[in-house]
Design a protein around this motif. Structure first.
Motif, short mmCIF file in Angstrom:
data_model
loop_
_atom_site.label_atom_id
_atom_site.label_comp_id
_atom_site.label_asym_id
_atom_site.label_seq_id
_atom_site.Cartn_x
_atom_site.Cartn_y
_atom_site.Cartn_z
N THR A 87 0.45 -1.32 0.12
CA THR A 87 0.01 -0.16 -0.51
C THR A 87 1.15 1.25 0.11
O THR A 87 0.25 1.68 0.27
N GLY A 88 2.24 1.21 0.15
CA GLY A 88 3.00 2.20 -0.61
C GLY A 88 3.17 2.92 0.98
O GLY A 88 3.77 4.00 1.07
N GLN A 89 3.65 2.85 2.16
CA GLN A 89 3.63 3.27 3.61
C GLN A 89 4.96 2.86 3.99
O GLN A 89 5.61 2.39 3.61
N ASP A 90 4.91 3.67 4.51
CA ASP A 90 6.73 3.62 5.90
C ASP A 90 6.65 1.44 5.89
O ASP A 90 6.11 0.77 6.62
N GLU A 91 7.92 1.30 5.45
CA GLU A 91 7.89 0.22 5.63
C GLU A 91 8.74 -0.50 6.87
O GLU A 91 9.19 -1.96 7.53
N GLN A 92 9.45 0.80 7.89
CA GLN A 92 10.44 0.37 8.58
C GLN A 92 9.58 -0.24 10.12
O GLN A 92 8.37 -0.32 10.49
N LEU A 93 10.54 -1.47 10.32
CA LEU A 93 9.60 -2.65 11.08
C LEU A 93 10.26 -1.71 12.32
O LEU A 93 11.71 -1.40 12.29
#
Length: 184
Positions: free
Chosen positions: A129-135
């Motif tokens: 969904t094109g969001q921040d991918e940081q975990l």
């Protein structure tokens, strides 16, 4: 309250934020999970977690809104139920006894078997969904150590695609995702 309750709160909160931020027209976007959409990621969690918990602990989670109608509401409902379980005064006395997963304190079973799936699928949903991918860094580090120790058993489980090669010096999140068959 167990440490797992706090850990769940952190990881599930991120998934919740990302699910609630998905635009209505993005739920059909393809995900990094072959053949799945963003909606399917939520559907996977909502479909496997309740029966898994029930079969090992007798806990029934019902009333989940339909994923097809409102995936974010379905996840939010499931998340709230699990957080309530983890926050309960008797969590330290509850046991999870599953024919395939073994016998564990309930909070440890949630941590061991469910939380990691939520973490990895947070990245999947974010990517789709094109969001921040940081975990969450500490959870990534811990999970990387645990999964790396499994070696080839991880892929033999059938739950993950083949490992993906990563460049030398890749960060831990990239290495963890690669172990689970994902290219960051």
């Amino acid at each position: 309250m167990s440490d797992v309750a706090d850990h769940w709160r952190i990881i599930a909160h991120t998934f919740t934020e990302r699910a609630q931020a998905v635009p209505a027209d993005a739920w059909a976007n393809p995900s990094p999970c072959d053949g799945w959409t963003a909606r399917d990621i939520v559907g996977h969690l909502v479909e496997w977690v309740p029966p898994f918990l029930e079969s090992g602990s007798g806990i029934t989670i019902d009333g989940i809104p339909p994923v097809g109608t409102d995936p974010a509401a379905a996840w939010t409902h499931l998340n709230a139920k699990i957080q309530t379980i983890l926050d309960a005064d008797d969590i330290d006395e509850r046991i999870f006894d599953h024919p395939m997963a073994g016998r564990h304190p309930l909070d440890q079973a949630i941590d061991r078997f469910i939380l990691g799936d939520v973490l990895i699928h947070t990245w999947d949903l974010s990517r789709a969904t094109g969001q921040d991918e940081q975990l969450d860094g500490p959870t990534v580090d811990s999970m990387l150590d645990g999964l790396a120790a499994l070696g080839d058993v991880l892929q033999q489980s059938g739950q993950y695609s083949a490992r993906v090669a990563v460049p030398e010096g890749a960060d831990n999140q990239t290495r963890l995702l690669a172990l689970t068959g994902r290219s960051a």
